[in-house]
Write a protein that holds these residues in place. Structure first.
Motif, PDB file in Angstrom:
ATOM      1  N   SER A 156       0.841  -1.202   0.000  1.00  0.00           N
ATOM      2  CA  SER A 156       0.000   0.000   0.000  1.00  0.00           C
ATOM      3  C   SER A 156       0.873   1.247   0.000  1.00  0.00           C
ATOM      4  N   GLY A 157       0.453   2.240  -0.764  1.00  0.00           N
ATOM      5  CA  GLY A 157       1.195   3.487  -0.840  1.00  0.00           C
ATOM      6  C   GLY A 157       2.515   3.361  -1.561  1.00  0.00           C
ATOM      7  N   THR A 158       2.519   2.643  -2.683  1.00  0.00           N
ATOM      8  CA  THR A 158       3.771   2.452  -3.421  1.00  0.00           C
ATOM      9  C   THR A 158       3.583   2.742  -4.902  1.00  0.00           C
ATOM     10  N   ASN A 159       4.698   2.843  -5.589  1.00  0.00           N
ATOM     11  CA  ASN A 159       4.703   3.024  -7.032  1.00  0.00           C
ATOM     12  C   ASN A 159       4.802   1.672  -7.741  1.00  0.00           C
ATOM     13  N   ASP A 160       5.704   0.811  -7.290  1.00  0.00           N
ATOM     14  CA  ASP A 160       5.958  -0.508  -7.881  1.00  0.00           C
ATOM     15  C   ASP A 160       6.295  -0.386  -9.371  1.00  0.00           C
ATOM     16  N   ALA A 161       7.553  -0.023  -9.642  1.00  0.00           N
ATOM     17  CA  ALA A 161       7.999   0.240 -11.010  1.00  0.00           C
ATOM     18  C   ALA A 161       7.827  -0.972 -11.912  1.00  0.00           C
ATOM     19  N   ASP A 162       7.499  -0.712 -13.185  1.00  0.00           N
ATOM     20  CA  ASP A 162       7.298  -1.819 -14.115  1.00  0.00           C
ATOM     21  C   ASP A 162       8.638  -2.453 -14.486  1.00  0.00           C
ATOM     22  N   ALA A 163       8.576  -3.731 -14.829  1.00  0.00           N
ATOM     23  CA  ALA A 163       9.788  -4.508 -15.070  1.00  0.00           C
ATOM     24  C   ALA A 163      10.627  -3.937 -16.202  1.00  0.00           C
ATOM     25  N   GLU A 164       9.966  -3.379 -17.224  1.00  0.00           N
ATOM     26  CA  GLU A 164      10.703  -2.815 -18.359  1.00  0.00           C
ATOM     27  C   GLU A 164      11.587  -1.650 -17.923  1.00  0.00           C
ATOM     28  N   PHE A 165      11.056  -0.789 -17.047  1.00  0.00           N
ATOM     29  CA  PHE A 165      11.843   0.358 -16.602  1.00  0.00           C
ATOM     30  C   PHE A 165      12.950  -0.088 -15.647  1.00  0.00           C
ATOM     31  N   VAL A 166      12.660  -1.069 -14.811  1.00  0.00           N
ATOM     32  CA  VAL A 166      13.708  -1.615 -13.942  1.00  0.00           C
ATOM     33  C   VAL A 166      14.857  -2.148 -14.786  1.00  0.00           C
ATOM     34  N   ALA A 167      14.531  -2.848 -15.862  1.00  0.00           N
ATOM     35  CA  ALA A 167      15.557  -3.393 -16.746  1.00  0.00           C
ATOM     36  C   ALA A 167      16.386  -2.281 -17.388  1.00  0.00           C
ATOM     37  N   GLU A 168      15.726  -1.196 -17.757  1.00  0.00           N
ATOM     38  CA  GLU A 168      16.439  -0.074 -18.375  1.00  0.00           C
ATOM     39  C   GLU A 168      17.440   0.538 -17.395  1.00  0.00           C
ATOM     40  N   ILE A 169      17.024   0.716 -16.154  1.00  0.00           N
ATOM     41  CA  ILE A 169      17.919   1.295 -15.149  1.00  0.00           C
ATOM     42  C   ILE A 169      19.045   0.326 -14.806  1.00  0.00           C
TER      43      ILE A 169
END
Length: 460
Positions: A374-387
Protein backbone atom coordinates in the motif's frame (compact mmCIF):
# COMPACT_ATOMS: atom_id res chain seq x y z
CA UNK A 1 28.16 -4.74 -9.97
CA UNK A 2 25.26 -6.50 -8.28
CA UNK A 3 25.18 -7.18 -4.52
CA UNK A 4 28.90 -7.15 -3.79
CA UNK A 5 31.02 -5.06 -1.47
CA UNK A 6 31.92 -2.10 -3.63
CA UNK A 7 35.38 -1.63 -2.19
CA UNK A 8 37.05 -3.68 -4.89
CA UNK A 9 40.78 -3.34 -5.51
CA UNK A 10 40.01 -0.81 -8.27
CA UNK A 11 37.73 1.28 -6.01
CA UNK A 12 40.32 1.25 -3.21
CA UNK A 13 42.84 2.63 -5.70
CA UNK A 14 40.31 5.44 -6.38
CA UNK A 15 39.94 6.15 -2.66
CA UNK A 16 41.39 9.67 -2.91
CA UNK A 17 38.78 10.72 -5.48
CA UNK A 18 35.93 9.15 -3.49
CA UNK A 19 37.07 10.70 -0.20
CA UNK A 20 37.57 14.14 -1.80
CA UNK A 21 34.02 14.01 -3.16
CA UNK A 22 32.70 13.43 0.35
CA UNK A 23 34.52 16.47 1.71
CA UNK A 24 32.30 18.76 -0.37
CA UNK A 25 29.29 16.63 0.52
CA UNK A 26 29.98 17.11 4.24
CA UNK A 27 30.20 20.89 3.74
CA UNK A 28 26.83 20.79 1.95
CA UNK A 29 25.34 19.00 4.97
CA UNK A 30 26.88 21.55 7.35
CA UNK A 31 25.68 24.59 5.44
CA UNK A 32 22.25 23.27 4.45
CA UNK A 33 20.36 22.06 7.52
CA UNK A 34 16.99 23.47 6.43
CA UNK A 35 15.10 23.54 3.14
CA UNK A 36 15.65 27.29 2.73
CA UNK A 37 19.38 26.94 3.30
CA UNK A 38 19.68 24.14 0.74
CA UNK A 39 17.76 26.19 -1.83
CA UNK A 40 20.03 29.19 -1.32
CA UNK A 41 23.22 27.10 -1.56
CA UNK A 42 21.89 25.40 -4.70
CA UNK A 43 20.93 28.73 -6.28
CA UNK A 44 24.44 30.10 -5.80
CA UNK A 45 26.02 26.95 -7.24
CA UNK A 46 23.62 27.04 -10.17
CA UNK A 47 24.49 30.63 -11.06
CA UNK A 48 28.21 29.92 -10.70
CA UNK A 49 27.76 27.14 -13.25
CA UNK A 50 25.89 29.19 -15.86
CA UNK A 51 22.26 28.58 -14.89
CA UNK A 52 19.91 31.54 -15.34
CA UNK A 53 16.66 32.24 -13.52
CA UNK A 54 13.72 31.30 -15.76
CA UNK A 55 12.19 34.79 -15.35
CA UNK A 56 15.16 36.24 -17.24
CA UNK A 57 14.70 33.97 -20.27
CA UNK A 58 12.17 34.47 -23.09
CA UNK A 59 13.01 31.41 -25.19
CA UNK A 60 14.94 28.18 -24.66
CA UNK A 61 17.05 26.04 -26.98
CA UNK A 62 19.25 22.96 -26.66
CA UNK A 63 22.06 23.52 -24.17
CA UNK A 64 20.35 26.32 -22.25
CA UNK A 65 20.51 26.05 -18.47
CA UNK A 66 17.79 27.53 -16.24
CA UNK A 67 16.53 27.29 -12.69
CA UNK A 68 13.22 27.88 -10.88
CA UNK A 69 12.58 28.64 -7.20
CA UNK A 70 9.25 27.95 -5.49
CA UNK A 71 8.63 29.84 -2.23
CA UNK A 72 12.26 29.41 -1.16
CA UNK A 73 11.68 25.72 -0.41
CA UNK A 74 11.95 24.12 -3.87
CA UNK A 75 14.60 24.61 -6.51
CA UNK A 76 14.55 23.14 -10.00
CA UNK A 77 17.55 23.06 -12.36
CA UNK A 78 17.06 22.14 -16.00
CA UNK A 79 19.31 21.69 -19.04
CA UNK A 80 17.46 21.67 -22.37
CA UNK A 81 18.27 18.61 -24.45
CA UNK A 82 18.71 18.02 -28.17
CA UNK A 83 15.53 15.95 -28.57
CA UNK A 84 12.06 17.42 -28.89
CA UNK A 85 10.96 18.13 -25.32
CA UNK A 86 7.65 16.39 -26.05
CA UNK A 87 9.61 13.12 -26.25
CA UNK A 88 10.04 13.40 -22.50
CA UNK A 89 12.23 14.71 -19.71
CA UNK A 90 14.62 12.85 -17.40
CA UNK A 91 13.72 14.00 -13.87
CA UNK A 92 15.69 13.28 -10.72
CA UNK A 93 13.59 14.27 -7.72
CA UNK A 94 14.98 14.43 -4.18
CA UNK A 95 13.59 15.97 -1.02
CA UNK A 96 15.44 18.48 1.12
CA UNK A 97 13.31 18.40 4.27
CA UNK A 98 14.49 16.19 7.13
CA UNK A 99 13.06 15.13 10.49
CA UNK A 100 13.55 17.87 13.07
CA UNK A 101 11.85 19.79 15.87
CA UNK A 102 9.91 22.98 15.09
CA UNK A 103 9.20 25.88 17.47
CA UNK A 104 5.48 26.48 18.10
CA UNK A 105 3.80 29.79 17.20
CA UNK A 106 3.45 30.80 20.88
CA UNK A 107 6.39 28.99 22.45
CA UNK A 108 7.98 30.94 25.29
CA UNK A 109 7.07 30.51 28.95
CA UNK A 110 8.66 30.59 32.40
CA UNK A 111 8.24 28.07 35.21
CA UNK A 112 10.32 27.14 38.29
CA UNK A 113 12.88 29.83 37.46
CA UNK A 114 13.55 28.40 34.00
CA UNK A 115 12.53 29.61 30.54
CA UNK A 116 11.40 27.05 27.99
CA UNK A 117 10.06 27.00 24.43
CA UNK A 118 7.34 24.60 23.32
CA UNK A 119 7.88 22.56 20.14
CA UNK A 120 6.22 20.29 17.62
CA UNK A 121 8.30 17.56 16.00
CA UNK A 122 8.41 17.26 12.19
CA UNK A 123 8.52 13.91 10.44
CA UNK A 124 9.11 10.44 11.85
CA UNK A 125 11.53 10.56 14.76
CA UNK A 126 12.38 8.49 17.81
CA UNK A 127 11.64 11.33 20.20
CA UNK A 128 13.98 10.16 22.96
CA UNK A 129 16.98 10.51 20.60
CA UNK A 130 16.57 14.29 20.62
CA UNK A 131 16.95 14.80 24.37
CA UNK A 132 20.24 15.96 25.95
CA UNK A 133 22.00 16.56 22.63
CA UNK A 134 23.26 19.99 21.50
CA UNK A 135 20.66 21.65 19.29
CA UNK A 136 20.95 24.69 17.03
CA UNK A 137 18.13 27.03 16.03
CA UNK A 138 17.82 27.76 12.29
CA UNK A 139 15.15 29.62 10.40
CA UNK A 140 13.50 32.87 9.44
CA UNK A 141 11.25 35.37 11.16
CA UNK A 142 9.06 37.62 9.03
CA UNK A 143 8.30 40.88 10.86
CA UNK A 144 4.96 42.68 10.57
CA UNK A 145 6.40 45.11 8.02
CA UNK A 146 7.66 42.22 5.85
CA UNK A 147 11.30 42.41 6.91
CA UNK A 148 12.95 38.97 6.95
CA UNK A 149 15.26 38.05 9.83
CA UNK A 150 17.55 35.08 9.14
CA UNK A 151 18.52 33.21 12.26
CA UNK A 152 21.22 30.66 13.09
CA UNK A 153 22.11 30.10 16.74
CA UNK A 154 24.28 27.27 17.99
CA UNK A 155 26.57 26.43 15.06
CA UNK A 156 29.55 28.69 15.82
CA UNK A 157 31.96 27.69 18.56
CA UNK A 158 31.08 30.73 20.68
CA UNK A 159 27.32 30.41 20.19
CA UNK A 160 25.09 29.10 22.96
CA UNK A 161 23.33 25.81 22.22
CA UNK A 162 19.80 24.75 23.16
CA UNK A 163 18.79 21.45 24.74
CA UNK A 164 15.86 19.26 25.76
CA UNK A 165 16.50 18.14 29.37
CA UNK A 166 15.82 14.55 30.41
CA UNK A 167 14.87 12.84 33.66
CA UNK A 168 17.70 11.26 35.64
CA UNK A 169 17.76 7.43 35.85
CA UNK A 170 17.42 7.59 39.66
CA UNK A 171 13.85 8.92 39.34
CA UNK A 172 12.53 7.50 36.11
CA UNK A 173 11.35 4.16 37.49
CA UNK A 174 7.64 5.01 37.86
CA UNK A 175 7.37 7.38 34.91
CA UNK A 176 9.58 6.94 31.84
CA UNK A 177 10.86 3.43 32.63
CA UNK A 178 7.36 1.97 32.42
CA UNK A 179 6.59 3.57 29.07
CA UNK A 180 7.03 1.84 25.74
CA UNK A 181 9.93 3.14 23.65
CA UNK A 182 7.85 5.47 21.41
CA UNK A 183 6.53 7.15 24.58
CA UNK A 184 9.72 7.51 26.60
CA UNK A 185 9.35 11.13 25.55
CA UNK A 186 5.91 12.42 24.66
CA UNK A 187 5.58 15.12 22.01
CA UNK A 188 4.62 17.79 24.55
CA UNK A 189 7.67 16.89 26.67
CA UNK A 190 10.08 17.88 23.90
CA UNK A 191 10.58 21.36 25.33
CA UNK A 192 13.68 23.45 24.84
CA UNK A 193 15.51 25.01 27.76
CA UNK A 194 16.44 28.55 26.70
CA UNK A 195 17.32 30.50 29.86
CA UNK A 196 17.51 30.80 33.65
CA UNK A 197 18.67 34.36 34.43
CA UNK A 198 16.15 37.09 35.37
CA UNK A 199 16.25 40.67 34.14
CA UNK A 200 15.55 43.30 36.76
CA UNK A 201 13.94 46.45 35.34
CA UNK A 202 12.60 49.32 37.43
CA UNK A 203 9.50 49.83 35.30
CA UNK A 204 8.82 46.17 34.48
CA UNK A 205 5.44 44.95 35.74
CA UNK A 206 5.96 41.37 34.61
CA UNK A 207 6.57 38.72 37.23
CA UNK A 208 8.24 36.51 34.59
CA UNK A 209 11.64 38.16 34.69
CA UNK A 210 13.49 35.25 33.07
CA UNK A 211 11.09 35.19 30.12
CA UNK A 212 11.43 38.97 29.94
CA UNK A 213 15.21 38.57 29.74
CA UNK A 214 14.96 36.09 26.87
CA UNK A 215 12.60 38.42 24.98
CA UNK A 216 15.01 41.31 25.51
CA UNK A 217 17.87 39.21 24.05
CA UNK A 218 15.75 38.24 21.03
CA UNK A 219 14.84 41.89 20.45
CA UNK A 220 18.23 43.48 20.99
CA UNK A 221 20.41 40.84 19.36
CA UNK A 222 18.17 39.28 16.73
CA UNK A 223 15.60 41.98 16.03
CA UNK A 224 12.23 40.37 16.75
CA UNK A 225 9.69 40.17 19.55
CA UNK A 226 7.22 37.71 21.03
CA UNK A 227 4.41 38.28 18.55
CA UNK A 228 6.82 37.69 15.66
CA UNK A 229 6.98 33.98 16.52
CA UNK A 230 3.58 33.76 14.80
CA UNK A 231 5.15 34.49 11.39
CA UNK A 232 8.36 32.54 11.90
CA UNK A 233 9.75 29.23 10.69
CA UNK A 234 12.20 28.16 13.36
CA UNK A 235 13.71 24.69 13.35
CA UNK A 236 15.82 22.89 15.92
CA UNK A 237 18.48 20.67 14.36
CA UNK A 238 21.56 18.92 15.78
CA UNK A 239 24.37 21.40 16.31
CA UNK A 240 27.77 20.73 14.85
CA UNK A 241 29.35 19.43 11.70
CA UNK A 242 29.19 16.21 9.70
CA UNK A 243 32.17 14.01 10.55
CA UNK A 244 34.18 11.14 9.15
CA UNK A 245 33.13 7.91 10.85
CA UNK A 246 35.30 4.87 11.47
CA UNK A 247 39.01 4.45 12.01
CA UNK A 248 39.31 4.02 8.25
CA UNK A 249 37.25 7.22 7.64
CA UNK A 250 35.11 5.26 5.17
CA UNK A 251 31.75 6.62 6.37
CA UNK A 252 30.03 9.96 6.97
CA UNK A 253 28.02 10.71 10.11
CA UNK A 254 25.81 13.76 9.78
CA UNK A 255 22.36 15.24 10.19
CA UNK A 256 19.85 15.30 7.33
CA UNK A 257 21.41 12.72 5.02
CA UNK A 258 17.84 11.56 4.38
CA UNK A 259 17.51 12.96 1.81
CA UNK A 260 20.23 15.56 1.28
CA UNK A 261 22.58 12.78 0.24
CA UNK A 262 20.44 12.48 -2.91
CA UNK A 263 19.92 16.22 -3.20
CA UNK A 264 23.66 16.86 -3.26
CA UNK A 265 24.55 14.07 -5.67
CA UNK A 266 21.75 14.90 -8.13
CA UNK A 267 22.61 18.61 -7.94
CA UNK A 268 26.32 17.96 -8.45
CA UNK A 269 25.55 15.65 -11.38
CA UNK A 270 23.52 18.24 -13.30
CA UNK A 271 26.14 20.92 -12.58
CA UNK A 272 28.85 18.60 -13.94
CA UNK A 273 27.19 17.82 -17.28
CA UNK A 274 29.88 18.46 -19.89
CA UNK A 275 27.80 18.29 -23.07
CA UNK A 276 24.24 19.01 -24.08
CA UNK A 277 22.17 15.98 -23.05
CA UNK A 278 20.07 14.07 -25.56
CA UNK A 279 16.90 14.55 -23.52
CA UNK A 280 15.99 17.58 -21.43
CA UNK A 281 17.02 16.92 -17.83
CA UNK A 282 15.70 18.24 -14.52
CA UNK A 283 17.03 18.19 -10.98
CA UNK A 284 14.08 18.89 -8.66
CA UNK A 285 14.75 19.44 -4.94
CA UNK A 286 11.38 19.24 -3.20
CA UNK A 287 9.94 19.76 0.27
CA UNK A 288 7.47 18.13 2.69
CA UNK A 289 8.27 14.47 1.88
CA UNK A 290 8.67 13.65 5.55
CA UNK A 291 5.09 14.73 6.27
CA UNK A 292 3.37 13.27 3.20
CA UNK A 293 4.43 15.65 0.38
CA UNK A 294 1.49 17.96 1.03
CA UNK A 295 1.37 21.74 0.67
CA UNK A 296 2.38 23.99 -2.19
CA UNK A 297 6.04 22.90 -1.94
CA UNK A 298 5.40 19.16 -1.73
CA UNK A 299 5.15 16.67 -4.59
CA UNK A 300 1.38 16.47 -4.28
CA UNK A 301 1.16 20.08 -5.49
CA UNK A 302 1.11 20.84 -9.22
CA UNK A 303 4.47 22.62 -9.18
CA UNK A 304 6.07 19.96 -11.40
CA UNK A 305 3.36 20.58 -14.01
CA UNK A 306 3.84 24.33 -13.56
CA UNK A 307 7.56 24.46 -14.31
CA UNK A 308 7.33 21.76 -16.98
CA UNK A 309 4.66 23.81 -18.75
CA UNK A 310 6.94 26.85 -18.74
CA UNK A 311 9.83 24.79 -20.13
CA UNK A 312 7.63 23.50 -22.97
CA UNK A 313 6.25 26.98 -23.74
CA UNK A 314 9.70 28.59 -23.91
CA UNK A 315 11.16 25.75 -25.98
CA UNK A 316 8.25 25.34 -28.42
CA UNK A 317 6.98 28.93 -28.52
CA UNK A 318 3.42 27.71 -28.00
CA UNK A 319 1.57 25.37 -25.70
CA UNK A 320 -1.56 23.32 -25.35
CA UNK A 321 -2.72 21.02 -22.55
CA UNK A 322 -1.92 17.87 -24.52
CA UNK A 323 1.72 18.97 -24.85
CA UNK A 324 2.10 18.72 -21.09
CA UNK A 325 0.38 15.33 -20.87
CA UNK A 326 2.46 13.95 -23.73
CA UNK A 327 5.71 15.22 -22.23
CA UNK A 328 4.97 13.74 -18.82
CA UNK A 329 3.83 10.41 -20.27
CA UNK A 330 7.08 10.14 -22.24
CA UNK A 331 9.22 11.15 -19.26
CA UNK A 332 11.34 9.09 -16.87
CA UNK A 333 12.12 9.81 -13.25
CA UNK A 334 14.36 8.65 -10.49
CA UNK A 335 12.75 9.15 -7.12
CA UNK A 336 16.09 9.68 -5.49
CA UNK A 337 15.52 8.76 -1.88
CA UNK A 338 17.43 6.62 0.59
CA UNK A 339 16.83 3.04 1.63
CA UNK A 340 17.77 1.36 4.90
CA UNK A 341 21.09 -0.45 5.27
CA UNK A 342 20.90 -3.74 7.16
CA UNK A 343 22.47 -3.47 10.62
CA UNK A 344 23.91 -6.79 11.89
CA UNK A 345 22.72 -5.89 15.40
CA UNK A 346 19.09 -5.69 14.22
CA UNK A 347 19.14 -7.89 11.13
CA UNK A 348 15.98 -9.71 12.24
CA UNK A 349 13.75 -6.93 10.84
CA UNK A 350 15.07 -7.56 7.31
CA UNK A 351 14.90 -10.20 4.64
CA UNK A 352 18.68 -10.54 4.13
CA UNK A 353 18.30 -11.66 0.50
CA UNK A 354 16.44 -8.44 -0.33
CA UNK A 355 18.04 -5.96 2.06
CA UNK A 356 20.53 -3.24 1.18
CA UNK A 357 23.98 -3.11 2.76
CA UNK A 358 26.40 -0.26 3.34
CA UNK A 359 29.25 -0.14 0.78
CA UNK A 360 27.25 -2.16 -1.76
CA UNK A 361 26.47 0.88 -3.89
CA UNK A 362 23.28 2.62 -4.95
CA UNK A 363 20.01 0.79 -4.22
CA UNK A 364 17.25 -0.02 -6.72
CA UNK A 365 13.98 -0.12 -4.78
CA UNK A 366 11.28 -1.48 -7.07
CA UNK A 367 8.55 -0.78 -4.53
CA UNK A 368 8.24 0.78 -1.08
CA UNK A 369 4.96 1.02 0.81
CA UNK A 370 3.78 -1.16 3.69
CA UNK A 371 2.09 -4.52 4.16
CA UNK A 372 0.35 -5.36 0.85
CA UNK A 373 2.41 -2.77 -1.06
CA UNK A 374 0.00 0.00 0.00
CA UNK A 375 1.20 3.49 -0.84
CA UNK A 376 3.77 2.45 -3.42
CA UNK A 377 4.70 3.02 -7.03
CA UNK A 378 5.96 -0.51 -7.88
CA UNK A 379 8.00 0.24 -11.01
CA UNK A 380 7.30 -1.82 -14.12
CA UNK A 381 9.79 -4.51 -15.07
CA UNK A 382 10.70 -2.81 -18.36
CA UNK A 383 11.84 0.36 -16.60
CA UNK A 384 13.71 -1.62 -13.94
CA UNK A 385 15.56 -3.39 -16.75
CA UNK A 386 16.44 -0.07 -18.37
CA UNK A 387 17.92 1.30 -15.15
CA UNK A 388 19.73 -1.96 -14.43
CA UNK A 389 21.25 -1.86 -17.91
CA UNK A 390 22.32 1.77 -17.42
CA UNK A 391 24.09 0.95 -14.15
CA UNK A 392 25.87 -2.09 -15.56
CA UNK A 393 26.99 -0.28 -18.73
CA UNK A 394 28.57 2.44 -16.61
CA UNK A 395 30.20 0.00 -14.17
CA UNK A 396 28.27 1.51 -11.25
CA UNK A 397 28.12 -0.44 -7.99
CA UNK A 398 24.47 -1.24 -7.29
CA UNK A 399 22.19 -3.51 -5.32
CA UNK A 400 18.50 -4.12 -4.69
CA UNK A 401 16.72 -3.37 -1.43
CA UNK A 402 13.42 -3.00 0.34
CA UNK A 403 12.26 -1.39 3.59
CA UNK A 404 12.30 -4.39 5.92
CA UNK A 405 10.34 -7.63 6.05
CA UNK A 406 6.90 -7.69 4.47
CA UNK A 407 4.89 -7.14 7.65
CA UNK A 408 7.59 -5.41 9.66
CA UNK A 409 6.81 -1.79 8.82
CA UNK A 410 7.62 -0.04 5.58
CA UNK A 411 7.76 3.51 4.31
CA UNK A 412 7.17 5.73 1.33
CA UNK A 413 8.87 8.17 -1.01
CA UNK A 414 7.72 10.65 -3.66
CA UNK A 415 7.75 7.94 -6.36
CA UNK A 416 4.00 7.33 -6.37
CA UNK A 417 3.26 11.05 -6.80
CA UNK A 418 5.53 11.21 -9.85
CA UNK A 419 4.02 8.03 -11.29
CA UNK A 420 0.52 9.43 -10.87
CA UNK A 421 1.47 12.12 -13.38
CA UNK A 422 2.22 9.41 -15.95
CA UNK A 423 6.01 9.48 -15.51
CA UNK A 424 7.94 6.18 -15.52
CA UNK A 425 9.38 6.20 -12.02
CA UNK A 426 11.62 4.11 -9.80
CA UNK A 427 13.32 4.68 -6.44
CA UNK A 428 17.11 4.79 -6.76
CA UNK A 429 19.29 6.05 -3.92
CA UNK A 430 21.90 4.97 -1.36
CA UNK A 431 21.34 3.11 1.92
CA UNK A 432 21.78 4.62 5.39
CA UNK A 433 22.27 3.33 8.89
CA UNK A 434 20.45 5.12 11.75
CA UNK A 435 17.95 6.68 9.35
CA UNK A 436 15.91 9.55 10.88
CA UNK A 437 18.26 9.76 13.87
CA UNK A 438 19.92 13.11 14.69
CA UNK A 439 23.11 11.72 13.11
CA UNK A 440 22.71 9.33 10.16
CA UNK A 441 25.44 7.15 8.65
CA UNK A 442 26.37 6.77 4.98
CA UNK A 443 29.20 5.13 3.07
CA UNK A 444 31.54 7.43 1.15
CA UNK A 445 31.68 4.84 -1.61
CA UNK A 446 27.88 4.81 -1.85
CA UNK A 447 27.78 8.61 -2.00
CA UNK A 448 30.14 8.60 -4.96
CA UNK A 449 28.38 5.75 -6.78
CA UNK A 450 25.08 7.62 -6.34
CA UNK A 451 26.58 10.67 -8.04
CA UNK A 452 27.86 8.49 -10.90
CA UNK A 453 24.44 6.86 -11.30
CA UNK A 454 22.65 10.20 -11.48
CA UNK A 455 25.16 11.54 -14.00
CA UNK A 456 24.53 8.45 -16.15
CA UNK A 457 20.74 8.99 -15.94
CA UNK A 458 21.06 12.59 -17.09
CA UNK A 459 23.02 11.27 -20.09
CA UNK A 460 20.59 8.41 -20.78
Amino acid sequence: MFRKNGWTKERVEDKAVIFDFSENYKKFLDDGKTEREVVEISRKLAEENGFVHIENVETLKAGDKVYFINRNKNIVLSVIGEDDILKGINYIVSHIDSPRIDIKANPLYEELDLAYMKTHYYGGIKKYQWATIPLALHGVVILEDGTKVDLTIGECENDPILMIPDLLPHLWGKSQAERKAPEVFLGEELQILVGSMPMYLEECESKELIKTHILEILKSKYGFGEEDFVSAELQLVPAGKARDLGLDRSMVAGYGQDDRICAYTSLKAILDLKATPKRTVVCFLADKEETGSNGSTGLQSNYLEYFTTELILKVKGSFNAFDLQKTLWNSKALSSDVNVAMDPIFKGVHDPMNAAKLNNGIVITKYTGARGKSGTNDADAEFVAEIRNMLNKNDIVWQIGMLGKVDEGGGGTVAMFLAQKGIKTIDVGPALLSMHAPMEISSKLDVYETYRAYLAFYNL
